[in-house]
Design a protein around this motif. Structure first.
Motif, PDB file in Angstrom:
ATOM      1  N   ASP A  86       0.779  -1.275  -0.075  1.00 59.05           N
ATOM      2  CA  ASP A  86      -0.022  -0.007   0.043  1.00 59.05           C
ATOM      3  C   ASP A  86       0.778   1.241  -0.086  1.00 59.05           C
ATOM      4  OD1 ASP A  86      -2.239  -1.592   0.142  1.00 59.05           O
ATOM      5  OD2 ASP A  86      -2.511  -1.450   2.439  1.00 59.05           O
ATOM      6  N   GLY A  87       0.071   2.288  -0.276  1.00 59.29           N
ATOM      7  CA  GLY A  87       0.810   3.722  -0.132  1.00 59.29           C
ATOM      8  C   GLY A  87       1.417   4.083  -1.302  1.00 59.29           C
ATOM      9  N   THR A  88       2.192   5.261  -1.160  1.00 56.29           N
ATOM     10  CA  THR A  88       2.996   5.832  -2.481  1.00 56.29           C
ATOM     11  C   THR A  88       4.626   5.742  -2.396  1.00 56.29           C
ATOM     12  OG1 THR A  88       2.984   8.288  -1.446  1.00 56.29           O
ATOM     13  CG2 THR A  88       1.011   7.263  -3.122  1.00 56.29           C
ATOM     14  N   ILE A  89       4.990   5.597  -3.569  1.00 53.42           N
ATOM     15  CA  ILE A  89       6.521   5.546  -3.592  1.00 53.42           C
ATOM     16  C   ILE A  89       7.008   6.738  -3.168  1.00 53.42           C
ATOM     17  CG2 ILE A  89       8.439   5.148  -4.758  1.00 53.42           C
ATOM     18  CD1 ILE A  89       6.465   3.244  -6.788  1.00 53.42           C
ATOM     19  N   GLN A  90       7.787   6.822  -2.004  1.00 56.33           N
ATOM     20  CA  GLN A  90       8.302   8.166  -1.370  1.00 56.33           C
ATOM     21  C   GLN A  90       9.777   8.456  -1.869  1.00 56.33           C
ATOM     22  OE1 GLN A  90       6.559  10.448   0.433  1.00 56.33           O
ATOM     23  NE2 GLN A  90       4.944   9.244  -0.013  1.00 56.33           N
ATOM     24  N   LEU A  91      10.517   7.551  -2.663  1.00 62.09           N
ATOM     25  CA  LEU A  91      11.666   7.607  -2.799  1.00 62.09           C
ATOM     26  C   LEU A  91      12.708   7.643  -1.698  1.00 62.09           C
ATOM     27  CD1 LEU A  91      13.363   9.680  -5.964  1.00 62.09           C
ATOM     28  CD2 LEU A  91      14.635   8.307  -4.399  1.00 62.09           C
ATOM     29  N   ALA A  92      12.530   6.767  -0.743  1.00 64.11           N
ATOM     30  CA  ALA A  92      13.308   6.662   0.639  1.00 64.11           C
ATOM     31  C   ALA A  92      13.200   7.521   1.343  1.00 64.11           C
ATOM     32  CB  ALA A  92      14.787   6.234   0.014  1.00 64.11           C
ATOM     33  N   GLY A  93      11.736   8.252   1.566  1.00 60.52           N
ATOM     34  CA  GLY A  93      11.653   9.348   2.428  1.00 60.52           C
ATOM     35  C   GLY A  93      11.449   8.687   3.781  1.00 60.52           C
ATOM     36  N   PRO A  94      11.442   9.712   4.755  1.00 60.90           N
ATOM     37  CA  PRO A  94      11.299   9.373   6.321  1.00 60.90           C
ATOM     38  C   PRO A  94      10.361   8.139   6.662  1.00 60.90           C
ATOM     39  CG  PRO A  94      11.537  11.829   6.010  1.00 60.90           C
ATOM     40  CD  PRO A  94      11.355  11.257   4.391  1.00 60.90           C
ATOM     41  N   PHE A 184       7.342  13.721  -9.377  1.00 62.44           N
ATOM     42  CA  PHE A 184       7.257  14.232 -10.758  1.00 62.44           C
ATOM     43  C   PHE A 184       7.616  15.893 -10.436  1.00 62.44           C
ATOM     44  CE2 PHE A 184       4.364  10.812 -10.836  1.00 62.44           C
ATOM     45  CZ  PHE A 184       4.501  10.290 -11.868  1.00 62.44           C
ATOM     46  N   GLN A 185       7.245  16.230  -9.172  1.00 60.76           N
ATOM     47  CA  GLN A 185       7.408  17.650  -9.131  1.00 60.76           C
ATOM     48  C   GLN A 185       8.981  17.805  -9.021  1.00 60.76           C
ATOM     49  OE1 GLN A 185       6.686  19.450  -5.200  1.00 60.76           O
ATOM     50  NE2 GLN A 185       5.708  21.371  -6.116  1.00 60.76           N
ATOM     51  N   ILE A 186       9.626  17.155  -8.125  1.00 63.81           N
ATOM     52  CA  ILE A 186      11.068  17.066  -8.037  1.00 63.81           C
ATOM     53  C   ILE A 186      11.722  17.005  -9.314  1.00 63.81           C
ATOM     54  CG2 ILE A 186      13.015  15.971  -7.175  1.00 63.81           C
ATOM     55  CD1 ILE A 186      11.720  17.876  -5.063  1.00 63.81           C
ATOM     56  N   TRP A 187      11.384  16.082 -10.173  1.00 69.94           N
ATOM     57  CA  TRP A 187      12.343  15.767 -11.442  1.00 69.94           C
ATOM     58  C   TRP A 187      11.826  17.353 -12.258  1.00 69.94           C
ATOM     59  CZ3 TRP A 187      16.006  14.664 -13.590  1.00 69.94           C
ATOM     60  CH2 TRP A 187      16.447  14.553 -15.077  1.00 69.94           C
ATOM     61  N   LEU A 196      16.154  24.789  -6.919  1.00 71.17           N
ATOM     62  CA  LEU A 196      17.047  23.894  -6.522  1.00 71.17           C
ATOM     63  C   LEU A 196      17.490  23.605  -5.054  1.00 71.17           C
ATOM     64  CD1 LEU A 196      19.746  23.980  -9.714  1.00 71.17           C
ATOM     65  CD2 LEU A 196      17.797  22.314  -9.282  1.00 71.17           C
ATOM     66  N   THR A 197      17.318  25.007  -4.783  1.00 70.39           N
ATOM     67  CA  THR A 197      17.206  24.659  -3.096  1.00 70.39           C
ATOM     68  C   THR A 197      16.304  24.111  -2.192  1.00 70.39           C
ATOM     69  OG1 THR A 197      18.248  26.944  -3.036  1.00 70.39           O
ATOM     70  CG2 THR A 197      17.477  26.053  -0.965  1.00 70.39           C
ATOM     71  N   TYR A 198      14.977  24.312  -2.992  1.00 70.26           N
ATOM     72  CA  TYR A 198      14.193  23.224  -2.204  1.00 70.26           C
ATOM     73  C   TYR A 198      14.389  21.593  -2.747  1.00 70.26           C
ATOM     74  CZ  TYR A 198       9.453  20.814  -2.164  1.00 70.26           C
ATOM     75  OH  TYR A 198       8.504  19.918  -1.638  1.00 70.26           O
ATOM     76  N   VAL A 199      15.051  21.440  -3.964  1.00 70.78           N
ATOM     77  CA  VAL A 199      15.250  20.111  -4.395  1.00 70.78           C
ATOM     78  C   VAL A 199      16.306  19.671  -3.554  1.00 70.78           C
ATOM     79  CG1 VAL A 199      16.281  18.619  -6.291  1.00 70.78           C
ATOM     80  CG2 VAL A 199      14.663  20.535  -6.719  1.00 70.78           C
ATOM     81  N   ALA A 200      17.615  20.404  -3.217  1.00 68.06           N
ATOM     82  CA  ALA A 200      18.491  19.836  -2.335  1.00 68.06           C
ATOM     83  C   ALA A 200      17.957  19.526  -1.047  1.00 68.06           C
ATOM     84  CB  ALA A 200      19.534  20.903  -2.420  1.00 68.06           C
ATOM     85  N   ALA A 201      17.083  20.449  -0.506  1.00 75.24           N
ATOM     86  CA  ALA A 201      16.664  19.921   0.835  1.00 75.24           C
ATOM     87  C   ALA A 201      15.750  18.792   0.899  1.00 75.24           C
ATOM     88  CB  ALA A 201      15.578  21.458   1.290  1.00 75.24           C
ATOM     89  N   TRP A 202      15.071  18.488  -0.138  1.00 72.35           N
ATOM     90  CA  TRP A 202      14.218  17.328  -0.125  1.00 72.35           C
ATOM     91  C   TRP A 202      14.970  16.186  -0.375  1.00 72.35           C
ATOM     92  CZ3 TRP A 202      13.365  13.490  -3.875  1.00 72.35           C
ATOM     93  CH2 TRP A 202      12.194  12.667  -3.790  1.00 72.35           C
ATOM     94  N   PRO A 208      22.041   9.255   2.237  1.00 68.77           N
ATOM     95  CA  PRO A 208      22.978   8.460   3.293  1.00 68.77           C
ATOM     96  C   PRO A 208      24.240   9.394   3.654  1.00 68.77           C
ATOM     97  CG  PRO A 208      22.414   6.902   1.639  1.00 68.77           C
ATOM     98  CD  PRO A 208      21.895   8.046   1.284  1.00 68.77           C
ATOM     99  N   VAL A 209      24.620  10.252   2.591  1.00 65.01           N
ATOM    100  CA  VAL A 209      25.866  11.220   3.200  1.00 65.01           C
ATOM    101  C   VAL A 209      25.628  12.095   4.259  1.00 65.01           C
ATOM    102  CG1 VAL A 209      25.069  12.984   1.413  1.00 65.01           C
ATOM    103  CG2 VAL A 209      27.585  12.491   1.895  1.00 65.01           C
ATOM    104  N   ASP A 210      24.381  12.186   4.396  1.00 65.60           N
ATOM    105  CA  ASP A 210      23.876  13.347   5.494  1.00 65.60           C
ATOM    106  C   ASP A 210      23.962  12.627   6.831  1.00 65.60           C
ATOM    107  OD1 ASP A 210      23.732  15.865   4.293  1.00 65.60           O
ATOM    108  OD2 ASP A 210      22.310  14.761   3.016  1.00 65.60           O
ATOM    109  N   VAL A 211      23.850  11.347   6.936  1.00 65.55           N
ATOM    110  CA  VAL A 211      23.812  10.526   8.176  1.00 65.55           C
ATOM    111  C   VAL A 211      25.077   9.552   8.336  1.00 65.55           C
ATOM    112  CG1 VAL A 211      21.246  10.779   8.385  1.00 65.55           C
ATOM    113  CG2 VAL A 211      22.265   8.945   7.145  1.00 65.55           C
ATOM    114  N   VAL A 212      26.125   9.827   7.542  1.00 61.63           N
ATOM    115  CA  VAL A 212      27.229   9.157   7.749  1.00 61.63           C
ATOM    116  C   VAL A 212      27.996   8.714   8.816  1.00 61.63           C
ATOM    117  CG1 VAL A 212      28.854  10.582   6.787  1.00 61.63           C
ATOM    118  CG2 VAL A 212      29.427   8.398   6.407  1.00 61.63           C
ATOM    119  N   ALA A 213      27.810   9.897   9.702  1.00 65.50           N
ATOM    120  CA  ALA A 213      28.385   9.628  11.132  1.00 65.50           C
ATOM    121  C   ALA A 213      27.737   8.785  11.926  1.00 65.50           C
ATOM    122  CB  ALA A 213      27.982  10.984  11.827  1.00 65.50           C
TER     123      ALA A 213
END
Length: 244
Positions: A86-94, A184-187, A196-202, A208-213
Motif C-alpha cells: 500500500d501507499g505511494t512511492i516516496q523515494l526513500a523518504g522518512p 514528478f514535481q522534484i524531477w 534547486l534549493t528546495y530540491v536539495a533540501a528534499w 546517506p551522505v547526511d547521516v554517515v556519522a
C-alpha cells in the motif's frame, strides 16, 4: 503486462512454496507485502536478514540468494507503493525509513529477539538499508550494492540532469507501483533547473551522505560498479572518505 503478472503469479505458486507470504502492518497502518524464509536447517540462531527490494522489483528478487545463504532466517519485503504494498512511492523518504523499523519490529516479534539484524539491498534497497541502519541501532550489519549516497548529485551531476536514467526509473515506477506526486514535481525542478534549493533540501532527507556519522558503528559492505552511469562510484568514494 497484466498477463505477465498472472503468469508470474502462477509460476510463483509452484516455485516459491517454501516461502510464507504475509503482510506487515507498518507504523502508519500501511500494509507491506513480505515473504518469510525459514531454513530447514538453522545455522545461526541469532541472525535475521532483511532484504529490501530494488526499484520496480517485487519481493521475489532475492529468493535464490535467501536459499543459498544457508541457515539464516530471512524476510524480503516490497517497499511502500511498489507492487502489492500500500501507499505511494516516496523515494526513500522518512516514511520508508520508518517502514524498515516496522519490518524489524515484525521480524523480532516473529522469531523472538535476536542479537543480529542485517539489512541487505541492491540500488533502491541498498540506499534505504544505509538510511535505516543510521536510524535504528538494532541494525548490526549492512550489505548495499549499487546504492546512492547523494540523490541530488546522482540526478544533477555538475548541474546536468540525468534525463535518461530519470525517465527510465519514473516509467518503471509508474508501471510497477504508485509514484507520489512529489517525485514528478522534484524531477520537473531538476529538468528546468529551478527551485534547486528546495530540491536539495528534499534530497537531503533521503541521502546517506547526511547521516554517515551514524553509520560509523555498523559494519557496512558497499559495492559499486565503476561503470555505473547513475550511482557514481566517485560519490561512494567521497562518502566513505568523509566517514573515516
Amino acid at each position: 503486462f497484466r498477463l505477465l503478472i498472472v503468469v508470474f503469479a502462477l509460476v510463483s505458486v509452484h516455485c516459491f512454496n517454501d516461502f510464507e507470504k504475509t503482510h506487515i502492518v507498518s507504523w502508519d497502518g500501511t500494509k507491506l507485502v513480505a515473504r518469510i524464509y525459514e531454513p530447514q536447517e538453522l545455522e545461526d540462531n541469532e541472525t535475521i536478514c532483511i532484504y529490501i527490494n530494488s526499484w520496480g522489483l517485487p519481493s521475489l528478487e532475492y529468493i535464490q540468494v535467501m536459499r543459498k545463504i544457508i541457515g539464516l532466517r530471512s524476510i524480503e519485503y516490497e517497499t511502500r507503493g511498489f507492487w502489492g504494498s500500500d501507499g505511494t512511492i516516496q523515494l526513500a523518504g522518512p516514511e520508508d525509513v520508518a517502514d524498515v523499523n516496522s519490518v524489524i519490529d515484525f521480524a523480532l516479534n516473529y522469531w523472538g529477539n535476536r542479537n543480529r539484524v542485517a539489512l541487505i539491498g541492491v540500488s533502491y534497497g541498498g540506499g534505504l538499508s544505509l538510511l535505516a541502519a543510521a536510524n535504528d541501532t538494532r541494525v548490526t550489519t549492512v550489505v548495499a550494492f549499487s546504492a546512492w549516497v547523494s540523490l541530488y548529485n546522482n540526478f544533477n551531476w555538475n548541474s546536468s540532469p540525468s534525463r535518461i536514467w530519470a525517465n527510465i526509473l519514473i516509467g518503471l515506477g509508474e508501471i510497477t507501483g504508485n509514484l507520489d506526486p512529489s517525485i514528478f514535481q522534484i524531477w520537473n525542478y531538476v529538468k528546468t533547473q529551478t527551485n534547486l534549493t528546495y530540491v536539495a533540501a528534499w534530497c537531503q532527507k533521503r541521502d546517506p551522505v547526511d547521516v554517515v556519522a551514524n553509520l560509523a558503528r555498523v559494519p557496512v559492505l558497499m559495492l559499486s560498479d565503476l561503470d555505473d552511469g547513475l550511482m557514481l562510484s566517485q560519490l561512494s568514494y567521497d562518502f566513505w572518505a568523509s566517514a573515516l
